[in-house]
Design a protein around this motif. Sequence first.
Motif, mmCIF file in Angstrom:
data_model
loop_
_atom_site.group_PDB
_atom_site.id
_atom_site.type_symbol
_atom_site.label_atom_id
_atom_site.label_comp_id
_atom_site.label_asym_id
_atom_site.label_seq_id
_atom_site.Cartn_x
_atom_site.Cartn_y
_atom_site.Cartn_z
ATOM 1 N N ASN A 45 0.823 -1.212 0.000
ATOM 2 C CA ASN A 45 0.000 0.000 0.000
ATOM 3 C C ASN A 45 0.859 1.264 0.000
ATOM 4 N N GLN A 46 0.207 2.404 0.036
ATOM 5 C CA GLN A 46 0.904 3.691 -0.050
ATOM 6 C C GLN A 46 1.774 3.983 1.172
ATOM 7 N N ARG A 47 1.588 3.249 2.245
ATOM 8 C CA ARG A 47 2.412 3.417 3.447
ATOM 9 C C ARG A 47 3.608 2.457 3.468
ATOM 10 N N GLY A 48 3.771 1.676 2.398
ATOM 11 C CA GLY A 48 4.883 0.733 2.316
ATOM 12 C C GLY A 48 4.638 -0.567 3.060
ATOM 13 N N GLU A 49 3.388 -0.827 3.443
ATOM 14 C CA GLU A 49 3.043 -2.054 4.173
ATOM 15 C C GLU A 49 2.640 -3.151 3.186
ATOM 16 N N ILE A 50 3.132 -4.350 3.399
ATOM 17 C CA ILE A 50 2.714 -5.493 2.575
ATOM 18 C C ILE A 50 1.313 -5.891 3.027
ATOM 19 N N VAL A 51 0.359 -5.836 2.080
ATOM 20 C CA VAL A 51 -1.030 -6.164 2.410
ATOM 21 C C VAL A 51 -1.436 -7.532 1.868
ATOM 22 N N ALA A 52 -0.650 -8.078 0.943
ATOM 23 C CA ALA A 52 -0.922 -9.413 0.410
ATOM 24 C C ALA A 52 0.365 -9.961 -0.192
#
Length: 65
Positions: A45-52
């Motif tokens: 995502n836009q925050r650099g977090e892996i979401v999948a």
Amino acid sequence: MDEVRFPKPVFHGDTLHVESEVLELRESRSRPQNGIVVFVHRAINQRGEIVASCKRSALMLRKPG
């Protein structure tokens, strides 16, 4: 697909991008003109977090020569 994970939620309005990485290359024993490639795909995502994320194997034609 293998090792499918959704470690963080995705919300309406999020901006996602996907990264793919080759983890492994190997020859196919039954098809010498082909090889097996193992990928890992990550949605971020836009925050650099892996979401999948997931791991995937594909049978692909080898480079000639």
